[in-house]
Scaffold this motif. Sequence first.
Motif, PDB file in Angstrom:
ATOM      1  N   ILE A   1       0.858  -1.181   0.000  1.00 38.63           N
ATOM      2  CA  ILE A   1       0.000   0.000   0.000  1.00 38.63           C
ATOM      3  C   ILE A   1       0.898   1.236   0.000  1.00 38.63           C
ATOM      4  N   PHE A   2       0.614   2.167  -0.893  1.00 45.44           N
ATOM      5  CA  PHE A   2       1.396   3.395  -0.976  1.00 45.44           C
ATOM      6  C   PHE A   2       1.136   4.255   0.248  1.00 45.44           C
ATOM      7  N   THR A   3       2.205   4.636   0.944  1.00 40.55           N
ATOM      8  CA  THR A   3       2.065   5.483   2.133  1.00 40.55           C
ATOM      9  C   THR A   3       2.742   6.839   1.951  1.00 40.55           C
ATOM     10  N   GLY A   4       3.522   6.996   0.883  1.00 36.41           N
ATOM     11  CA  GLY A   4       4.217   8.259   0.665  1.00 36.41           C
ATOM     12  C   GLY A   4       5.470   8.414   1.499  1.00 36.41           C
ATOM     13  N   SER A   5       6.014   7.319   2.028  1.00 35.87           N
ATOM     14  CA  SER A   5       7.210   7.403   2.862  1.00 35.87           C
ATOM     15  C   SER A   5       8.409   7.853   2.027  1.00 35.87           C
ATOM     16  N   ALA A   6       9.427   8.342   2.702  1.00 34.78           N
ATOM     17  CA  ALA A   6      10.644   8.795   2.026  1.00 34.78           C
ATOM     18  C   ALA A   6      11.293   7.656   1.243  1.00 34.78           C
ATOM     19  N   ALA A   7      11.264   6.439   1.800  1.00 31.25           N
ATOM     20  CA  ALA A   7      11.853   5.286   1.108  1.00 31.25           C
ATOM     21  C   ALA A   7      11.088   4.971  -0.173  1.00 31.25           C
ATOM     22  N   GLU A   8       9.756   5.057  -0.147  1.00 29.38           N
ATOM     23  CA  GLU A   8       8.952   4.809  -1.351  1.00 29.38           C
ATOM     24  C   GLU A   8       9.263   5.850  -2.425  1.00 29.38           C
ATOM     25  N   ILE A   9       9.407   7.087  -2.026  1.00 26.00           N
ATOM     26  CA  ILE A   9       9.726   8.165  -2.965  1.00 26.00           C
ATOM     27  C   ILE A   9      11.112   7.925  -3.572  1.00 26.00           C
ATOM     28  N   ARG A  10      12.060   7.480  -2.739  1.00 27.51           N
ATOM     29  CA  ARG A  10      13.409   7.189  -3.228  1.00 27.51           C
ATOM     30  C   ARG A  10      13.377   6.059  -4.256  1.00 27.51           C
ATOM     31  N   VAL A  11      12.608   4.999  -3.985  1.00 24.44           N
ATOM     32  CA  VAL A  11      12.475   3.892  -4.936  1.00 24.44           C
ATOM     33  C   VAL A  11      11.870   4.405  -6.246  1.00 24.44           C
ATOM     34  N   ARG A  12      10.814   5.212  -6.147  1.00 21.06           N
ATOM     35  CA  ARG A  12      10.178   5.770  -7.345  1.00 21.06           C
ATOM     36  C   ARG A  12      11.163   6.595  -8.161  1.00 21.06           C
ATOM     37  N   ASN A  13      11.951   7.431  -7.493  1.00 19.86           N
ATOM     38  CA  ASN A  13      12.926   8.261  -8.190  1.00 19.86           C
ATOM     39  C   ASN A  13      13.982   7.420  -8.896  1.00 19.86           C
ATOM     40  N   HIS A  14      14.430   6.343  -8.256  1.00 18.31           N
ATOM     41  CA  HIS A  14      15.405   5.445  -8.899  1.00 18.31           C
ATOM     42  C   HIS A  14      14.773   4.740 -10.099  1.00 18.31           C
ATOM     43  N   ALA A  15      13.518   4.340  -9.983  1.00 17.98           N
ATOM     44  CA  ALA A  15      12.836   3.679 -11.097  1.00 17.98           C
ATOM     45  C   ALA A  15      12.704   4.643 -12.280  1.00 17.98           C
ATOM     46  N   LEU A  16      12.333   5.883 -12.022  1.00 18.96           N
ATOM     47  CA  LEU A  16      12.175   6.874 -13.090  1.00 18.96           C
ATOM     48  C   LEU A  16      13.505   7.231 -13.748  1.00 18.96           C
ATOM     49  N   ALA A  17      14.571   7.306 -12.963  1.00 17.35           N
ATOM     50  CA  ALA A  17      15.881   7.695 -13.485  1.00 17.35           C
ATOM     51  C   ALA A  17      16.662   6.508 -14.049  1.00 17.35           C
ATOM     52  N   GLY A  18      16.233   5.277 -13.724  1.00 17.63           N
ATOM     53  CA  GLY A  18      16.961   4.095 -14.172  1.00 17.63           C
ATOM     54  C   GLY A  18      18.288   3.915 -13.462  1.00 17.63           C
ATOM     55  N   THR A  19      18.368   4.402 -12.218  1.00 15.94           N
ATOM     56  CA  THR A  19      19.622   4.312 -11.464  1.00 15.94           C
ATOM     57  C   THR A  19      19.648   3.075 -10.577  1.00 15.94           C
ATOM     58  N   ILE A  20      20.852   2.621 -10.326  1.00 20.18           N
ATOM     59  CA  ILE A  20      21.079   1.451  -9.475  1.00 20.18           C
ATOM     60  C   ILE A  20      21.388   1.943  -8.077  1.00 20.18           C
ATOM     61  N   GLU A  21      20.774   1.305  -7.073  1.00 22.94           N
ATOM     62  CA  GLU A  21      20.950   1.719  -5.676  1.00 22.94           C
ATOM     63  C   GLU A  21      21.177   0.484  -4.812  1.00 22.94           C
ATOM     64  N   HIS A  22      21.730   0.714  -3.633  1.00 17.09           N
ATOM     65  CA  HIS A  22      21.923  -0.349  -2.650  1.00 17.09           C
ATOM     66  C   HIS A  22      20.583  -0.674  -1.997  1.00 17.09           C
ATOM     67  N   TYR A  23      20.298  -1.971  -1.872  1.00 14.25           N
ATOM     68  CA  TYR A  23      19.102  -2.447  -1.185  1.00 14.25           C
ATOM     69  C   TYR A  23      19.510  -3.527  -0.199  1.00 14.25           C
ATOM     70  N   GLU A  24      18.672  -3.723   0.797  1.00 17.24           N
ATOM     71  CA  GLU A  24      18.885  -4.769   1.793  1.00 17.24           C
ATOM     72  C   GLU A  24      17.585  -5.515   2.000  1.00 17.24           C
ATOM     73  N   LEU A  25      17.672  -6.833   2.050  1.00 13.04           N
ATOM     74  CA  LEU A  25      16.540  -7.675   2.444  1.00 13.04           C
ATOM     75  C   LEU A  25      16.891  -8.241   3.807  1.00 13.04           C
ATOM     76  N   SER A  26      15.998  -8.094   4.765  1.00 14.76           N
ATOM     77  CA  SER A  26      16.280  -8.599   6.103  1.00 14.76           C
ATOM     78  C   SER A  26      15.197  -9.590   6.507  1.00 14.76           C
ATOM     79  N   PHE A  27      15.609 -10.543   7.327  1.00 11.42           N
ATOM     80  CA  PHE A  27      14.742 -11.631   7.757  1.00 11.42           C
ATOM     81  C   PHE A  27      14.657 -11.648   9.271  1.00 11.42           C
ATOM     82  N   GLU A  28      13.640 -12.312   9.776  1.00  8.98           N
ATOM     83  CA  GLU A  28      13.407 -12.372  11.216  1.00  8.98           C
ATOM     84  C   GLU A  28      14.596 -12.964  11.970  1.00  8.98           C
TER      85      GLU A  28
END
Length: 169
Positions: free
Chosen positions: A103-130
């Motif tokens: 669900i879109f919440t407008g968080s800073a992280a969501e905006i950052r992901v959107r900006n990277h998708a629009l610009a086609g830039t590669i960024e560092h991501y992390e997947l974390s588990f319990e």
Amino acid sequence: MAQPRASSEGEQPRASDLSFNPRFRTLCLTGECAMGVEKGSAFLLKVGNGNVPATYETVAGMRTTQLSVNGEAVNITSKDSGGWRELLSGAGVRSVSVSAAGIFTGSAAEIRVRNHALAGTIEHYELSFESGERMRGRFLATRLDYAGDYNGERNYALSLESSGAVVSE
């Protein structure tokens, strides 16, 4: 994975001491298993802030996350293979694919992901588990979809593809 303990000092475990756990596709000593069940809600996607070293912020509103580790097989079968396919270990291209929806919440992280998708830039991501395990790497947002019904919430779906090595910590 933990090695099965011997039935008694110096002995290997007997087949009757082992059971197959189909959920985790592992052999376990009867009554024991090396993996615990983890909550899906604790499987988080985090995006880097662009700094080196990166600090990560959780992408908010996510409901589902999926991770696929991919590897291309290098076929080395020859006439000497006796009719069986042979593969070269450690060869081929490896990659990691991530998909997420929420669900879109407008968080800073969501905006950052959107900006990277629009610009086609590669960024560092992390997947974390319990369990505390983390997987980190550089990813390209290859797809970002937004949708919303007239009487429902705005939601998104995201696809990421790795660029370079992805490490597990």
